[in-house]
Design a protein around this motif. Structure first.
Motif, PDB file in Angstrom:
ATOM      1  N   ALA A  67      10.193   8.287   8.332  1.00 30.98           N
ATOM      2  CA  ALA A  67      11.466   7.635   8.016  1.00 30.98           C
ATOM      3  C   ALA A  67      11.309   6.667   6.846  1.00 30.98           C
ATOM      4  O   ALA A  67      12.213   6.526   6.009  1.00 30.98           O
ATOM      5  CB  ALA A  67      11.979   6.890   9.250  1.00 30.98           C
ATOM      6  N   LEU A  68      10.160   6.014   6.773  1.00 32.94           N
ATOM      7  CA  LEU A  68       9.868   5.087   5.684  1.00 32.94           C
ATOM      8  C   LEU A  68       9.927   5.786   4.330  1.00 32.94           C
ATOM      9  O   LEU A  68      10.247   5.165   3.308  1.00 32.94           O
ATOM     10  CB  LEU A  68       8.468   4.501   5.910  1.00 32.94           C
TER      11      LEU A  68
ATOM     12  N   ASP B 148       3.411  -4.721   3.389  1.00 28.39           N
ATOM     13  CA  ASP B 148       4.309  -5.581   2.617  1.00 28.39           C
ATOM     14  C   ASP B 148       4.928  -4.849   1.429  1.00 28.39           C
ATOM     15  O   ASP B 148       6.042  -5.176   0.999  1.00 28.39           O
ATOM     16  CB  ASP B 148       3.565  -6.828   2.124  1.00 28.39           C
ATOM     17  N   ILE B 149       4.228  -3.874   0.906  1.00 26.95           N
ATOM     18  CA  ILE B 149       4.712  -3.112  -0.246  1.00 26.95           C
ATOM     19  C   ILE B 149       6.038  -2.408   0.044  1.00 26.95           C
ATOM     20  O   ILE B 149       6.826  -2.134  -0.859  1.00 26.95           O
ATOM     21  CB  ILE B 149       3.644  -2.087  -0.687  1.00 26.95           C
ATOM     22  N   TYR B 150       6.314  -2.142   1.327  1.00 30.06           N
ATOM     23  CA  TYR B 150       7.540  -1.431   1.706  1.00 30.06           C
ATOM     24  C   TYR B 150       8.711  -2.365   1.987  1.00 30.06           C
ATOM     25  O   TYR B 150       9.830  -1.890   2.217  1.00 30.06           O
ATOM     26  CB  TYR B 150       7.294  -0.565   2.941  1.00 30.06           C
TER      27      TYR B 150
ATOM     28  N   ALA C  89       9.652  -1.748   6.632  1.00 28.01           N
ATOM     29  CA  ALA C  89       8.457  -1.571   7.460  1.00 28.01           C
ATOM     30  C   ALA C  89       8.411  -2.511   8.663  1.00 28.01           C
ATOM     31  O   ALA C  89       7.402  -2.568   9.364  1.00 28.01           O
ATOM     32  CB  ALA C  89       7.212  -1.780   6.607  1.00 28.01           C
ATOM     33  N   GLU C  90       9.496  -3.239   8.918  1.00 21.52           N
ATOM     34  CA  GLU C  90       9.468  -4.226  10.000  1.00 21.52           C
ATOM     35  C   GLU C  90       9.191  -3.595  11.367  1.00 21.52           C
ATOM     36  O   GLU C  90       8.489  -4.179  12.194  1.00 21.52           O
ATOM     37  CB  GLU C  90      10.777  -5.012  10.045  1.00 21.52           C
TER      38      GLU C  90
ATOM     39  N   ASP D 143       6.201  -4.499  13.906  1.00 12.82           N
ATOM     40  CA  ASP D 143       6.398  -4.823  15.320  1.00 12.82           C
ATOM     41  C   ASP D 143       5.496  -3.966  16.202  1.00 12.82           C
ATOM     42  O   ASP D 143       4.998  -4.429  17.240  1.00 12.82           O
ATOM     43  CB  ASP D 143       7.858  -4.595  15.715  1.00 12.82           C
ATOM     44  N   ALA D 144       5.281  -2.730  15.791  1.00 16.75           N
ATOM     45  CA  ALA D 144       4.384  -1.840  16.546  1.00 16.75           C
ATOM     46  C   ALA D 144       2.969  -2.401  16.544  1.00 16.75           C
ATOM     47  O   ALA D 144       2.265  -2.363  17.560  1.00 16.75           O
ATOM     48  CB  ALA D 144       4.402  -0.437  15.947  1.00 16.75           C
TER      49      ALA D 144
END
Length: 289
Positions: A53-54, A268-270, A274-275, A279-280
């Protein structure tokens, strides 16, 4: 957000398993395969789906490698539970496959699930480009076999009869194969599907996989069998060196937290996309099973 995303991934993967297994002959083997693939968190499959999905990959494609990695993971657990390996009676709070059926069935279930994993990533519905499917298949074979998970398992078995306990570096190397290889593959699969740079997700997966195993060692000390869903305290009983025995309980927890920070930083690049993956990572060192 993350718990719902994880549950949604598990539900979708379970539905895919039911569809795939429903196309096989209705034998006790098939029933046992279904049993072995139910009840888990599906964290590895979730990582595939979220990484896809990212990168804007269709869920209809991503579900194939997501289910594949859960098939490979399930096979490894079925074989790991056998008397010749860990000789466990419980898995995910239920009787292990060889206890519910027999050892021969458990061996065949593991064999069949391993083959199924490769069948799923090689399926044209996974990706129309045969080159992408070949890349997924080759990389999965490397992560699952004598370069990755199986190597780690072999090193773990050898450690049980070693004259001296393993060092921290040796345990880290062992677990990079046994636990980490499949987690890293899962993290990178979405980028592979998209033909994108895999390096950030490799760093994320490497750190996450090690944190996951360190926390397993913590649960082996702090957890109870009913909550964890399998026997606990076995490592100490065997005198095995673990992250907890070498770092101490609090030291192991601190190292796991550092690794989760590294995993999150790699994403962080995303940006905000990518939150859920971050969280995972945080979930890995808060779980109780």
């Amino acid at each position: 957000m993350f718990p719902f995303a994880l549950q949604d991934a598990a539900t979708r993967i379970q539905s895919q398993f039911e569809t795939v297994l429903g196309n096989l002959r209705p034998l006790p083997l098939t029933q046992a395969m279904g049993y072995a693939t139910r009840g888990g968190k599906a964290l590895r499959g979730f990582l595939v789906l979220e990484g896809a999905a990212l990168h804007g990959v269709s869920p209809d494609r991503a579900i194939w490698p997501a289910t594949a990695i859960e098939a490979i993971h399930a096979y490894s657990l079925v074989h790991d539970d056998l008397p010749a390996m860990d000789d466990d009676d419980l898995r995910r709070g239920l009787p292990t496959v060889h206890r519910k059926w027999d050892e021969a069935t458990a061996i065949l279930v593991g064999d069949a699930l391993q083959s199924l994993g490769f069948e799923l990533v090689a399926d044209p519905r996974c990706h129309p480009d045969a080159g992408v499917r070949a890349d997924l298949t080759l990389s999965l074979a490397q992560a699952a076999g004598a370069r990755g998970m199986v190597l780690g398992q072999a090193l773990d078995i050898a450690a049980e009869t070693a004259t001296t306990p393993l060092t921290l570096d040796q345990i880290t190397d062992l677990q990079a194969g046994k636990t980490g290889a499949l987690i890293t593959w899962s993290a990178m699969a979405g980028a592979r599907l998209a033909g994108a740079d895999t390096a950030p997700l490799r760093r994320f997966g490497d750190a996450l996989g090690l944190a996951f195993q360190i926390w397993d060692d913590v649960l082996d000390v702090e957890g109870d069998a009913e909550t964890v869903g399998k026997a606990v305290g076995k490592d100490a009983g065997r005198g095995k060196a673990t992250f907890v025995s070498l770092l101490g309980l609090e030291g192991a927890k601190r190292r796991a937290a550092q690794l989760v920070h590294e995993a999150c930083t790699a994403l962080d690049i995303y940006g905000e996309k990518a939150e859920t993956l971050k969280d995972a990572a945080r979930f890995v060192i808060s779980r109780r099973n």
